[in-house]
Design a protein around this motif. Structure first.
Motif, short mmCIF file in Angstrom:
data_model
loop_
_atom_site.label_atom_id
_atom_site.label_comp_id
_atom_site.label_asym_id
_atom_site.label_seq_id
_atom_site.Cartn_x
_atom_site.Cartn_y
_atom_site.Cartn_z
N PHE A 133 0.82 -1.21 0.00
CA PHE A 133 0.00 0.00 0.00
C PHE A 133 0.85 1.26 0.00
O PHE A 133 0.41 2.30 -0.48
CB PHE A 133 -0.96 -0.01 1.19
CG PHE A 133 -1.97 -1.12 1.11
CD1 PHE A 133 -2.90 -1.17 0.08
CD2 PHE A 133 -1.98 -2.14 2.05
CE1 PHE A 133 -3.82 -2.20 -0.01
CE2 PHE A 133 -2.90 -3.17 1.97
CZ PHE A 133 -3.81 -3.19 0.93
N LEU A 153 -8.33 -0.31 5.44
CA LEU A 153 -7.34 0.22 4.51
C LEU A 153 -7.03 1.69 4.82
O LEU A 153 -5.87 2.10 4.80
CB LEU A 153 -7.82 0.07 3.07
CG LEU A 153 -7.91 -1.36 2.56
CD1 LEU A 153 -8.65 -1.42 1.23
CD2 LEU A 153 -6.54 -1.98 2.43
N GLU A 154 -8.06 2.46 5.11
CA GLU A 154 -7.83 3.87 5.47
C GLU A 154 -7.00 3.98 6.74
O GLU A 154 -6.15 4.88 6.86
CB GLU A 154 -9.17 4.59 5.63
CG GLU A 154 -9.84 4.86 4.30
CD GLU A 154 -11.24 5.45 4.42
OE1 GLU A 154 -11.94 5.17 5.44
OE2 GLU A 154 -11.64 6.18 3.49
N VAL A 158 -4.24 4.33 3.46
CA VAL A 158 -4.64 4.27 2.06
C VAL A 158 -5.82 5.21 1.83
O VAL A 158 -6.82 5.13 2.52
CB VAL A 158 -5.04 2.82 1.65
CG1 VAL A 158 -5.49 2.77 0.21
CG2 VAL A 158 -3.91 1.86 1.92
#
Length: 163
Positions: A133, A153-154, A158
């Motif tokens: 990532f 993911l955040e 990301v």
């Protein structure tokens, strides 16, 4: 944006982007995907380079030493990267090992890397790692994507855009 240089990787989601770019003006685009290239030929305001190589049967992508050689000689503002799988712990992956080196070279040749994938690609794995990532700037996916996965993911830093 006008006058940007783009690399469009192969894949069905990237192909959808190529079709959406048909009405834009003054773009410089390189792609190793024959379907995307054919879609872009409808717009005479796009300067198009098809990154040649060996045809991957049934997938319309070009790979191999010739593809890789051309990619090392170009630079783009943005790469729109196609992926087969996104795992929050592993990163971005692909089933075809023949495409991995070209994808990595595209990442290296681009100022900004944007992965495109539909919701079905999350929390799945594929045969080979493309990158982590930290090598990408953003993932664009559909609104159907699981909000919990996107939050994970955040949390890893990301940037996510849903469309």
């Amino acid at each position: 944006q006008e006058n940007e240089t783009l690399i469009l990787d192969s894949g069905t989601t990237v192909y959808e982007l190529a079709k959406a770019l048909v009405n834009t003006k003054n773009l410089y685009i390189a792609t190793n995907d024959l379907q995307s290239a054919m879609a872009l030929t409808a717009n005479h305001d796009i300067s198009l380079i098809v990154i040649g190589g060996t045809l991957r049967n049934s997938y319309y992508s070009l790979t191999g030493i010739f593809t890789e050689s051309i990619i090392t000689q170009i630079h783009a503002d943005k790469l729109f990267l196609g992926v087969d799988a996104v795992d929050p712990e592993i990163g971005l992956m692909n089933f075809s090992v023949d495409e991995i080196k070209a994808k990595r070279l595209m990442i290296k040749a681009s100022h900004q890397v944007i992965a495109l994938c539909d919701h079905s690609k999350f929390e799945s794995t594929a045969f080979a790692n493309i990158c982590s990532f930290s090598d990408i700037d953003m993932i664009i996916t559909g609104k159907e994507a699981d909000k919990n996965i996107l939050k994970r993911l955040e949390d890893k830093g990301v940037k996510i855009m849903t469309v």
